[in-house]
Design a protein around this motif. Sequence first.
Motif, PDB file in Angstrom:
ATOM      1  N   UNK A  68       0.880  -1.036  -0.046  1.00 51.07           N
ATOM      2  CA  UNK A  68       0.104   0.039  -0.107  1.00 51.07           C
ATOM      3  C   UNK A  68       0.869   1.251   0.047  1.00 51.07           C
ATOM      4  N   UNK A  69       0.926   1.870  -0.924  1.00 44.08           N
ATOM      5  CA  UNK A  69       1.849   3.047  -1.205  1.00 44.08           C
ATOM      6  C   UNK A  69       1.135   4.445  -1.120  1.00 44.08           C
ATOM      7  N   UNK A  70       1.262   5.219  -0.363  1.00 41.39           N
ATOM      8  CA  UNK A  70       0.625   6.474   0.042  1.00 41.39           C
ATOM      9  C   UNK A  70       1.624   7.783  -0.533  1.00 41.39           C
ATOM     10  N   UNK A  71       0.983   8.583  -1.028  1.00 43.44           N
ATOM     11  CA  UNK A  71       1.717   9.754  -1.473  1.00 43.44           C
ATOM     12  C   UNK A  71       0.872  11.008  -1.174  1.00 43.44           C
ATOM     13  N   UNK A  72       1.633  11.832  -0.678  1.00 40.93           N
ATOM     14  CA  UNK A  72       0.966  13.231  -0.368  1.00 40.93           C
ATOM     15  C   UNK A  72       1.835  14.318  -0.890  1.00 40.93           C
ATOM     16  N   UNK A  73       1.210  15.209  -1.680  1.00 40.81           N
ATOM     17  CA  UNK A  73       1.687  16.368  -2.173  1.00 40.81           C
ATOM     18  C   UNK A  73       1.179  17.598  -1.414  1.00 40.81           C
ATOM     19  N   UNK A  74       2.122  18.458  -0.974  1.00 41.15           N
ATOM     20  CA  UNK A  74       1.848  19.660  -0.210  1.00 41.15           C
ATOM     21  C   UNK A  74       2.977  20.743  -0.730  1.00 41.15           C
ATOM     22  N   UNK A  75       2.304  21.931  -0.653  1.00 40.16           N
ATOM     23  CA  UNK A  75       2.590  23.044  -0.745  1.00 40.16           C
ATOM     24  C   UNK A  75       2.968  24.005   0.717  1.00 40.16           C
ATOM     25  N   UNK A  76       4.162  24.330   0.973  1.00 40.77           N
ATOM     26  CA  UNK A  76       4.246  24.588   2.258  1.00 40.77           C
ATOM     27  C   UNK A  76       4.851  26.253   2.221  1.00 40.77           C
ATOM     28  N   UNK A  77       4.646  26.977   3.293  1.00 43.01           N
ATOM     29  CA  UNK A  77       5.532  28.176   3.503  1.00 43.01           C
ATOM     30  C   UNK A  77       6.416  27.961   4.693  1.00 43.01           C
ATOM     31  N   UNK A  78       7.528  28.074   4.547  1.00 43.72           N
ATOM     32  CA  UNK A  78       8.434  27.716   5.960  1.00 43.72           C
ATOM     33  C   UNK A  78       8.834  29.132   6.291  1.00 43.72           C
ATOM     34  N   UNK A  79       8.902  29.376   7.531  1.00 49.27           N
ATOM     35  CA  UNK A  79       9.128  30.499   8.147  1.00 49.27           C
ATOM     36  C   UNK A  79      10.514  30.487   9.033  1.00 49.27           C
ATOM     37  N   UNK A  80      11.297  31.412   8.863  1.00 49.59           N
ATOM     38  CA  UNK A  80      12.512  31.346   9.613  1.00 49.59           C
ATOM     39  C   UNK A  80      12.338  31.552  11.136  1.00 49.59           C
ATOM     40  N   UNK A  81      12.954  30.851  12.058  1.00 49.50           N
ATOM     41  CA  UNK A  81      12.700  30.729  13.597  1.00 49.50           C
ATOM     42  C   UNK A  81      12.434  32.193  14.133  1.00 49.50           C
ATOM     43  N   UNK A  82      12.999  32.958  13.513  1.00 50.65           N
ATOM     44  CA  UNK A  82      12.719  34.313  14.426  1.00 50.65           C
ATOM     45  C   UNK A  82      11.861  35.187  13.745  1.00 50.65           C
ATOM     46  N   UNK A  83      10.949  34.674  12.825  1.00 54.44           N
ATOM     47  CA  UNK A  83       9.783  35.468  12.054  1.00 54.44           C
ATOM     48  C   UNK A  83       8.485  35.109  12.708  1.00 54.44           C
ATOM     49  N   UNK A  84       7.866  36.065  13.184  1.00 52.60           N
ATOM     50  CA  UNK A  84       6.717  35.545  13.612  1.00 52.60           C
ATOM     51  C   UNK A  84       5.469  35.595  12.687  1.00 52.60           C
ATOM     52  N   UNK A  85       4.760  34.611  12.527  1.00 56.70           N
ATOM     53  CA  UNK A  85       3.675  34.320  11.427  1.00 56.70           C
ATOM     54  C   UNK A  85       2.406  34.135  12.006  1.00 56.70           C
ATOM     55  N   UNK A  86       1.472  34.432  11.240  1.00 53.56           N
ATOM     56  CA  UNK A  86      -0.004  33.738  11.399  1.00 53.56           C
ATOM     57  C   UNK A  86      -0.568  33.357  10.062  1.00 53.56           C
ATOM     58  N   UNK A  87      -1.547  32.244  10.056  1.00 53.34           N
ATOM     59  CA  UNK A  87      -2.104  31.752   8.900  1.00 53.34           C
ATOM     60  C   UNK A  87      -3.326  32.860   8.411  1.00 53.34           C
ATOM     61  N   UNK A  88      -3.117  33.240   7.364  1.00 52.58           N
ATOM     62  CA  UNK A  88      -4.305  34.074   6.677  1.00 52.58           C
ATOM     63  C   UNK A  88      -5.344  32.952   6.540  1.00 52.58           C
ATOM     64  N   UNK A  89      -6.754  33.481   7.050  1.00 52.56           N
ATOM     65  CA  UNK A  89      -7.969  32.394   6.961  1.00 52.56           C
ATOM     66  C   UNK A  89      -8.603  32.587   5.381  1.00 52.56           C
ATOM     67  N   UNK A  90      -7.726  31.836   4.452  1.00 54.22           N
ATOM     68  CA  UNK A  90      -8.172  31.673   2.998  1.00 54.22           C
ATOM     69  C   UNK A  90      -9.531  30.818   3.098  1.00 54.22           C
ATOM     70  N   UNK A  91      -9.658  29.943   3.929  1.00 53.83           N
ATOM     71  CA  UNK A  91     -10.706  29.162   4.196  1.00 53.83           C
ATOM     72  C   UNK A  91     -11.911  29.664   3.930  1.00 53.83           C
ATOM     73  N   UNK A  92     -12.217  30.963   4.665  1.00 49.56           N
ATOM     74  CA  UNK A  92     -13.335  31.459   4.575  1.00 49.56           C
ATOM     75  C   UNK A  92     -13.908  32.137   3.235  1.00 49.56           C
TER      76      UNK A  92
END
Length: 195
Positions: free
Chosen positions: A140-164
Amino acid sequence: TCTGVAALPVQAAGVQVMTQNQYIGTDILALVDTDDFNAAAIDALEVRAASLPKERVVALAKLISRRMPELVGLEEAYAFSCIDDDPNDHLGCQDDAIAGAFTDQLADTLAALGGSYRAAATIRNLDLTVPIFFKQKLLYVTLVDRDVVLARKDVGTSVIPFKNYCVYPSPTSDGCNFAFVASTTLTVGGQAVDV
């Protein structure tokens, strides 16, 4: 797809951003247009393994480390995994011909970056498990494709609520997928599988 993350605070000099397409290492679209899905899937796994996905993402992580941008957009951060009924016999998922295909490009990238970045937002584009027969074993082979935003550890971030605002919100991600989804029926081991 769209993922979004806001970097806080924005410095007067601006925010440096880098993008990378990590590349799957094989042609999975060929799997949809074949009369022998099983043979094509094995071929795709062998090609991915030969493309050295772990080594590729480590090299890409070195490029990130040289620039140290605040944000990095990763496309095609694939994870391939495999389950068989006896992982100790080295004839299934652990077979040398395909074992190298089973990597998590996001986890490998973050490990190569040594804790200097974190995944700030993720969208899953594909999450699929298919059965294949390899050397008389059912895998059973599973594949997951993701697009990801990485943030440098000293950069504060918050997710923008695109789901809305999404026509087709992703229930397991920080963003949304396109409104149209392709589907097909594949024949695997003599049985029809809707994908």
